[in-house]
Every structure is written in structure tokens, then in C-alpha cells.
Design an enzyme around this catalytic site. Structure first.
Site, mmCIF file in Angstrom:
data_model
loop_
_atom_site.group_PDB
_atom_site.id
_atom_site.type_symbol
_atom_site.label_atom_id
_atom_site.label_comp_id
_atom_site.label_asym_id
_atom_site.label_seq_id
_atom_site.Cartn_x
_atom_site.Cartn_y
_atom_site.Cartn_z
ATOM 1 C CB ALA A 64 -2.219 56.462 43.204
ATOM 2 N N GLY A 109 -3.493 61.222 41.662
ATOM 3 C CA GLY A 109 -3.506 61.516 43.096
ATOM 4 C C GLY A 109 -2.776 62.808 43.448
ATOM 5 C CD GLU A 112 -7.683 61.942 42.901
ATOM 6 O OE1 GLU A 112 -6.732 61.132 42.798
ATOM 7 O OE2 GLU A 112 -8.844 61.589 43.116
ATOM 8 C CD GLU A 132 -6.762 59.601 38.415
ATOM 9 O OE1 GLU A 132 -6.936 60.420 37.480
ATOM 10 O OE2 GLU A 132 -6.358 59.932 39.535
HETATM 11 N N1 COA Z 1 3.512 55.341 40.003
HETATM 12 C C1 COA Z 1 4.651 54.625 40.059
HETATM 13 N N2 COA Z 1 5.787 55.014 39.456
HETATM 14 C C2 COA Z 1 5.775 56.168 38.758
HETATM 15 C C3 COA Z 1 4.616 56.944 38.659
HETATM 16 C C4 COA Z 1 3.450 56.482 39.307
HETATM 17 N N3 COA Z 1 2.313 57.188 39.302
HETATM 18 N N4 COA Z 1 4.889 58.025 37.891
HETATM 19 C C5 COA Z 1 6.177 57.911 37.532
HETATM 20 N N5 COA Z 1 6.725 56.797 38.051
HETATM 21 C C6 COA Z 1 8.100 56.300 37.907
HETATM 22 C C7 COA Z 1 8.334 55.737 36.522
HETATM 23 O O1 COA Z 1 7.907 54.385 36.450
HETATM 24 C C8 COA Z 1 9.850 55.867 36.405
HETATM 25 O O2 COA Z 1 10.457 54.833 37.123
HETATM 26 P P1 COA Z 1 11.727 54.053 36.465
HETATM 27 O O3 COA Z 1 12.803 55.106 36.384
HETATM 28 O O4 COA Z 1 12.020 52.959 37.459
HETATM 29 O O5 COA Z 1 11.270 53.563 35.123
HETATM 30 C C9 COA Z 1 10.141 57.169 37.169
HETATM 31 O O6 COA Z 1 9.001 57.401 38.000
HETATM 32 C C10 COA Z 1 10.333 58.366 36.258
HETATM 33 O O7 COA Z 1 9.183 58.458 35.413
HETATM 34 P P2 COA Z 1 9.268 58.501 33.795
HETATM 35 O O8 COA Z 1 7.974 57.996 33.276
HETATM 36 O O9 COA Z 1 10.506 57.845 33.315
HETATM 37 O O10 COA Z 1 9.398 60.094 33.588
HETATM 38 P P3 COA Z 1 8.927 60.917 32.308
HETATM 39 O O11 COA Z 1 9.489 62.296 32.515
HETATM 40 O O12 COA Z 1 9.246 60.194 31.050
HETATM 41 O O13 COA Z 1 7.333 60.986 32.432
HETATM 42 C C11 COA Z 1 5.217 61.283 33.582
HETATM 43 C C12 COA Z 1 6.734 61.646 33.506
HETATM 44 C C13 COA Z 1 4.688 61.905 34.850
HETATM 45 C C14 COA Z 1 4.509 61.869 32.353
HETATM 46 C C15 COA Z 1 5.072 59.747 33.593
HETATM 47 O O14 COA Z 1 5.929 59.218 34.603
HETATM 48 C C16 COA Z 1 3.659 59.272 33.890
HETATM 49 O O15 COA Z 1 2.818 59.316 33.028
HETATM 50 N N6 COA Z 1 3.425 58.790 35.135
HETATM 51 C C17 COA Z 1 2.136 58.247 35.521
HETATM 52 C C18 COA Z 1 1.121 59.328 35.723
HETATM 53 C C19 COA Z 1 -0.234 58.742 36.067
HETATM 54 O O16 COA Z 1 -0.872 58.065 35.282
HETATM 55 N N7 COA Z 1 -0.683 59.037 37.300
HETATM 56 C C20 COA Z 1 -1.981 58.610 37.749
HETATM 57 C C21 COA Z 1 -1.882 57.384 38.561
HETATM 58 S S1 COA Z 1 -3.500 56.928 39.131
#
Ligand code: COA
Length: 258
Positions: A64, A109, A112, A132
Site C-alpha cells: 500500500a 498489499g 495480499e 506491516e
Molecule cells: N509506498 C510508497 N512509496 C513506496 C513504497 C510504498 N509501499 N515502496 C516503495 N516506494 C517508493 C520509495 O519511497 C522510493 O521513492 P523515491 O524514489 O521517491 O524515494 C521508490 O519507491 C523506490 O523505492 P526504494 O526504497 O528506493 O527501492 P529499494 O530497491 O531501495 O527498496 C523496497 C525496495 C521494496 C525494499 C522498499 O522500497 C520498501 O521497503 N518499500 C516498502 C515496503 C512496505 O513496507 N510495504 C508495506 C506497506 S503496508
């Protein structure tokens, strides 16, 4: 639609969640567009199977949209979960097979969403998880329910309460994905399975999905009644006559969904 694309090839609809700059994170608009895409495909008789995937190289869906989640209060939080649950449940009960082609991160999400699909095929680069609790919340789009039903409570609680991401091969080992293929073969593998399902009797496929998805939430006796009723209903269809006729006449079936 801005964040979701639909492409229909032969009898297969490929629905792509396409916000690659944020790893296809699900904001409210994207959740609504996913629902809209499935409604379009539901009403298209030419489509007999669906592949759901993520745009870009890195992610299926990274969860999400945390920017939106960060602003929620108890009322909007509940509404957000309910809206997502409605869309995901419509996918789970979709009358045509839905295959998730998990091309990268499927987190929160995104995991999910993959769980709501009927089948999950993952790239060897995919990582799955429900992180989460690392954000101080729990999965709200059905993850606590669907993961526990798919994997059992013990494994589901391990993944939900650690928030760990697991690689595709481990996801396959525990039954979270059906199979893993090299990244460059993912769409071909998903399309091959979708094509096979699309060639079968569509009413039979629809009944099979209903029996499994609805029946598995019932006590077994009630599920067996549902199975027998659907089994009997199919005897009224031209597709049954076609399917059995082709076996007896040793030719390829041409199902019409009637
Ligand atoms: N919501 C909003 N933005 C998100 C996102 C999310 N769930 N997941 C990734 N992004 C955005 C990042 O903020 C980043 O934006 P930016 O370039 O403006 O900083 C962009 O997507 C790229 O992500 P980044 O974190 O730089 O890539 P990465 O390869 O270093 O890491 C993940 C990838 C997936 C491990 C990491 O993005 C992450 O942990 N995301 C959240 C996952 C999460 O907790 N999901 C559950 C939500 S309830």
C-alpha cells in the site's frame, strides 16, 4: 485509467499495475482502478483468463502507498481496508482464472494482492512478505486471513509477526507461490498456463473456482453440497456435450461457454 493497463491477447487479459516510480505502490486510485479493470474484463466474453503483473523491472507491488497510509485515522483506516478488501475479494471470486505473475517485490498489499489471485507464478528475483508490523500496523487487505488459510496459522504468524521478506524459492517451498521460473521466462510461463486454462470449458472453470474458493470457507459437508450442485448444473450446458462428444469422437473441443 492512469495506473493500471489492460492488454487483451488471444483469450488472455494482461492487467499491469503501472506506477514503477514508487514500485507500483497501491494508492486509493490504483486500488479503484484495479477493481475497474477486473470489471471490464469480467464483461468481456472474449477473455477467458487473466494475468496480473507489475510494471517495471523491480516490483509486482511494493505494498500500500505508505504516503497515504501515514495520514489515516481510525475511520479512514477502516474504510481503506474495507475498500481494498472488496476489490481483492472480487478477484478471489472472479469467474475466470487469475494468475499473478510476481515479477519482483510483492510486499504488504502486493503480497495480499497475489494471495487473492487463484495462482501465483514468481520470477526467481521475486521477494514476498507482509512487513506491516515494521510500520506498526497489520495487513488490512485480507493478508491475515488468506495467508493463514493458504499456509496454516503457524507459518502465517511467523511471516506476519516477523515482517520478513522471503525469496521466491522459499515461497515456493512453503506453498506461497505455485512455481518459480527464471525472470525472463515469467510472462511466457504465466501465458502458457493461462492459455491452457482458456482452452478448457469456461463454465466448468467458473464452477471449479466457485467450488474451491467459496467451498473452502464452508464446513466440508456444505462444500460437498455446493460441489454436487455445480456438478449437476454443468450437465445442462452445451459445453458438457461438446467436451464429452470430443472425447468420444477424438477431436479438439471448441467450448462456447454456453
Ligand atoms: N509506498 C510508497 N512509496 C513506496 C513504497 C510504498 N509501499 N515502496 C516503495 N516506494 C517508493 C520509495 O519511497 C522510493 O521513492 P523515491 O524514489 O521517491 O524515494 C521508490 O519507491 C523506490 O523505492 P526504494 O526504497 O528506493 O527501492 P529499494 O530497491 O531501495 O527498496 C523496497 C525496495 C521494496 C525494499 C522498499 O522500497 C520498501 O521497503 N518499500 C516498502 C515496503 C512496505 O513496507 N510495504 C508495506 C506497506 S503496508
Amino acid at each position: 485509467m492512469e495506473n493500471v493497463k489492460i492488454e487483451v491477447r488471444d483469450a488472455i487479459a494482461i492487467i499491469t499495475i503501472d506506477r514503477p516510480k514508487v514500485l507500483n505502490a497501491l494508492n486509493a486510485q490504483t486500488v479503484a482502478e484495479i477493481g475497474e479493470a477486473f470489471e471490464q474484463v469480467r464483461n468481456d466474453d472474449a477473455v477467458r483468463a487473466v494475468i496480473l503483473t507489475g510494471g517495471g523491472e523491480k516490483a509486482f507491488v511494493a505494498g500500500a502507498d505508505i504516503n497515504e497510509l501515514a495520514t489515516m485515522n481510525p475511520i479512514t483506516g477502516k474504510e481503506t481496508a474495507e475498500r481494498g478488501q472488496r476489490v481483492f475479494t472480487a478477484i478471489e471470486r472472479f469467474p475466470k482464472p487469475v494468475i499473478a505473475a510476481v515479477n519482483g517485490f510483492a510486499l504488504g498489499g502486493g503480497c495480499e494482492l497475489a494471495l487473492a489471485c487463484h495462482i501465483r507464478i514468481a520470477s526467481d528475483k521475486a521477494q514476498l512478505g507482509l512487513p506491516e508490523v515494521t510500520l506498526g500496523i497489520i495487513p488490512g487487505y485480507g493478508g491475515t486471513q488468506r495467508m493463514a488459510r493458504l499456509l496454516g496459522k503457524g507459518k502465517a504468524l511467523e511471516l506476519i509477526c516477523t515482517g520478513d521478506r522471503i525469496p521466491a524459492d522459499e515461497a515456493e517451498r512453503i506453498g506461497l507461490v505455485n512455481k518459480v521460473v527464471p525472470a525472463d521466462q515469467l510472462m511466457a510461463a504465466a501465458e502458457e498456463m493461462a492459455r491452457k486454462m482458456a482452452s478448457r470449458g469456461p463454465l466448468a472453470i467458473r464452477a471449479a473456482i466457485e467450488a474451491v474458493m467459496i467451498g473452502s470457507d464452508m464446513p466440508q459437508d456444505a462444500g460437498l453440497v455446493l460441489e454436487a450442485t455445480l456438478f449437476g448444473l454443468l450437465a445442462s450446458t452445451s459445453d458438457m456435450k461438446e467436451g464429452m462428444g470430443t472425447f468420444l469422437e477424438k477431436r479438439q473441443a471448441k467450448f462456447t461457454g454456453k
